[in-house]
Design a protein around this motif. Structure first.
Motif, PDB file in Angstrom:
ATOM      1  N   UNK A  86       0.811  -1.213   0.000  1.00 19.06           N
ATOM      2  CA  UNK A  86       0.000   0.000   0.000  1.00 19.06           C
ATOM      3  C   UNK A  86       0.846   1.266   0.000  1.00 19.06           C
ATOM      4  N   UNK A  87       1.936   1.290   0.746  1.00 24.83           N
ATOM      5  CA  UNK A  87       2.745   2.498   0.847  1.00 24.83           C
ATOM      6  C   UNK A  87       3.424   2.877  -0.464  1.00 24.83           C
ATOM      7  N   UNK A  88       3.498   1.932  -1.396  1.00 14.54           N
ATOM      8  CA  UNK A  88       4.149   2.207  -2.675  1.00 14.54           C
ATOM      9  C   UNK A  88       3.176   2.765  -3.716  1.00 14.54           C
ATOM     10  N   UNK A  89       1.892   2.646  -3.451  1.00  9.25           N
ATOM     11  CA  UNK A  89       0.901   3.047  -4.447  1.00  9.25           C
ATOM     12  C   UNK A  89       0.921   4.544  -4.716  1.00  9.25           C
ATOM     13  N   UNK A  90       0.992   5.333  -3.672  1.00 17.16           N
ATOM     14  CA  UNK A  90       1.016   6.785  -3.842  1.00 17.16           C
ATOM     15  C   UNK A  90       2.249   7.225  -4.612  1.00 17.16           C
ATOM     16  N   UNK A  91       3.397   6.623  -4.305  1.00 18.12           N
ATOM     17  CA  UNK A  91       4.650   6.986  -4.980  1.00 18.12           C
ATOM     18  C   UNK A  91       4.599   6.634  -6.453  1.00 18.12           C
ATOM     19  N   UNK A  92       4.129   5.435  -6.765  1.00 16.78           N
ATOM     20  CA  UNK A  92       4.066   5.004  -8.159  1.00 16.78           C
ATOM     21  C   UNK A  92       3.060   5.832  -8.948  1.00 16.78           C
ATOM     22  N   UNK A  93       1.935   6.130  -8.323  1.00 11.62           N
ATOM     23  CA  UNK A  93       0.921   6.943  -9.003  1.00 11.62           C
ATOM     24  C   UNK A  93       1.443   8.352  -9.245  1.00 11.62           C
ATOM     25  N   UNK A  94       2.153   8.919  -8.276  1.00  6.39           N
ATOM     26  CA  UNK A  94       2.717  10.257  -8.446  1.00  6.39           C
ATOM     27  C   UNK A  94       3.753  10.280  -9.569  1.00  6.39           C
ATOM     28  N   UNK A  95       4.595   9.271  -9.612  1.00  4.75           N
ATOM     29  CA  UNK A  95       5.614   9.190 -10.649  1.00  4.75           C
ATOM     30  C   UNK A  95       4.984   9.052 -12.035  1.00  4.75           C
ATOM     31  N   UNK A  96       3.949   8.250 -12.142  1.00  2.00           N
ATOM     32  CA  UNK A  96       3.273   8.047 -13.426  1.00  2.00           C
ATOM     33  C   UNK A  96       2.558   9.306 -13.882  1.00  2.00           C
ATOM     34  N   UNK A  97       1.874   9.970 -12.958  1.00  2.00           N
ATOM     35  CA  UNK A  97       1.187  11.218 -13.307  1.00  2.00           C
ATOM     36  C   UNK A  97       2.189  12.283 -13.749  1.00  2.00           C
ATOM     37  N   UNK A  98       3.334  12.319 -13.079  1.00  2.00           N
ATOM     38  CA  UNK A  98       4.352  13.299 -13.447  1.00  2.00           C
ATOM     39  C   UNK A  98       4.827  13.125 -14.882  1.00  2.00           C
ATOM     40  N   UNK A  99       5.010  11.880 -15.289  1.00  2.00           N
ATOM     41  CA  UNK A  99       5.438  11.622 -16.668  1.00  2.00           C
ATOM     42  C   UNK A  99       4.340  12.001 -17.665  1.00  2.00           C
ATOM     43  N   UNK A 100       3.112  11.711 -17.328  1.00  2.00           N
ATOM     44  CA  UNK A 100       1.989  12.009 -18.220  1.00  2.00           C
ATOM     45  C   UNK A 100       1.812  13.523 -18.369  1.00  2.00           C
ATOM     46  N   UNK A 101       1.921  14.255 -17.263  1.00  2.00           N
ATOM     47  CA  UNK A 101       1.680  15.695 -17.260  1.00  2.00           C
ATOM     48  C   UNK A 101       2.916  16.522 -17.609  1.00  2.00           C
ATOM     49  N   UNK A 102       4.026  15.863 -17.875  1.00  2.00           N
ATOM     50  CA  UNK A 102       5.217  16.572 -18.352  1.00  2.00           C
ATOM     51  C   UNK A 102       6.122  17.114 -17.289  1.00  2.00           C
ATOM     52  N   UNK A 103       5.969  16.669 -16.041  1.00  2.00           N
ATOM     53  CA  UNK A 103       6.837  17.156 -14.964  1.00  2.00           C
ATOM     54  C   UNK A 103       8.065  16.265 -14.813  1.00  2.00           C
TER      55      UNK A 103
END
Length: 272
Positions: free
Chosen positions: A255-272
């Protein structure tokens, strides 16, 4: 014509059939964007021009909104040309093929093989763009830019497929998975709803989280269609862009890894 009424013809213009697609859909400095007939001109055979223009606007609108609201990097807007120019080219070629085969009937003119109308309108898939791409072998028949919307693959870069669901919060209410798309990113999960919801809340952009299964509390998989098509494991999640394009698929057991992975994926999608 009433000859007693004065009429003067000032100019006459002629319509010419054409099949053209712009090389890019934005200016070099990224300040001007084109869509619809300004971006592509195609023969009316098949009636594909209008829907293609709507797809352009649907693709561009959420990206502009996110950049203006500083929810995404301006680099996100580069994906507009990357995604739509190639998709519109394919649809334009399909319209041209229908012109050649159904109107001109000239076998000497080289054109693409006609695909079913449903595939052209709903089965387009972006091979590259603002999403976390999958590694697909070149020999995979699903590695191309088209797929059969009646047999969807849930590939990254493709449209979210329709599946009928029941909304248990309203009596006898049936809706589509497409109805879950509003203005935000959408996270579909097969289980562990509260864990994924906590991960989504921790992100910088709003994400609507929905658990869908045969016994989920809100949206219920009516006949097993969601399970059969989406094939989401209990630890898996599917991230959908505001324009309905599948952007990321991930499986996380901790569970603790879900937020990190989701943040990393969103960052790539949104160009950050």
């Amino acid at each position: 014509m009433d000859e007693t009424f004065p009429l003067e013809i000032e100019s006459v213009s002629y319509w010419t059939v054409a099949a053209l697609n712009s090389e890019r859909y934005s200016s070099e400095n990224g300040r001007v964007f084109i869509a619809g007939d300004a971006a592509h001109v195609m023969p009316p055979t098949g009636g594909m021009g209008g829907n293609t223009g709507i797809q352009d606007a649907y693709n561009l609108a959420w990206k502009l909104a996110y950049v203006v609201d500083q929810k995404a990097s301006p680099s996100l807007l580069k994906s507009y040309t990357i995604e739509r120019q190639a998709a519109a080219e394919q649809i334009m070629q399909q319209a041209f093929a229908r012109l050649v085969n159904r109107v001109l009937r000239d076998p000497s003119i080289v054109c693409d093989k006609e695909l079913p109308d449903d595939t052209c309108e709903l089965g387009y898939r972006y091979p590259r763009g603002a999403f976390i791409s999958e590694k697909i072998p070149p020999t995979d028949p699903l590695s191309g830019a088209w797929e059969d919307p009646h047999s969807p693959s849930i590939r990254i870069g493709a449209r979210l497929p329709h599946v009928a669901l029941r909304d248990s919060s309203r009596p006898v209410a049936v809706l589509s998975t497409l109805d879950l798309l509003k203005r935000n990113f959408v996270l579909l999960v097969g289980g562990e709803f509260h864990s994924w919801e906590r991960a989504a809340v921790a992100q910088s952009v709003q994400i609507d989280v929905h658990e869908i299964s045969g016994d989920s509390s809100r949206f219920v998989d009516l006949s097993g269609g969601f399970k059969a098509i989406y094939q989401l494991g209990i630890d898996e999640a599917l991230l959908i862009r505001p324009d309905g394009i599948v952007a990321w698929r991930g499986q996380v057991t901790e569970e603790q890894e879900r937020s990190t992975l989701l943040r990393r994926s969103l960052g790539k999608i949104l160009g950050f």
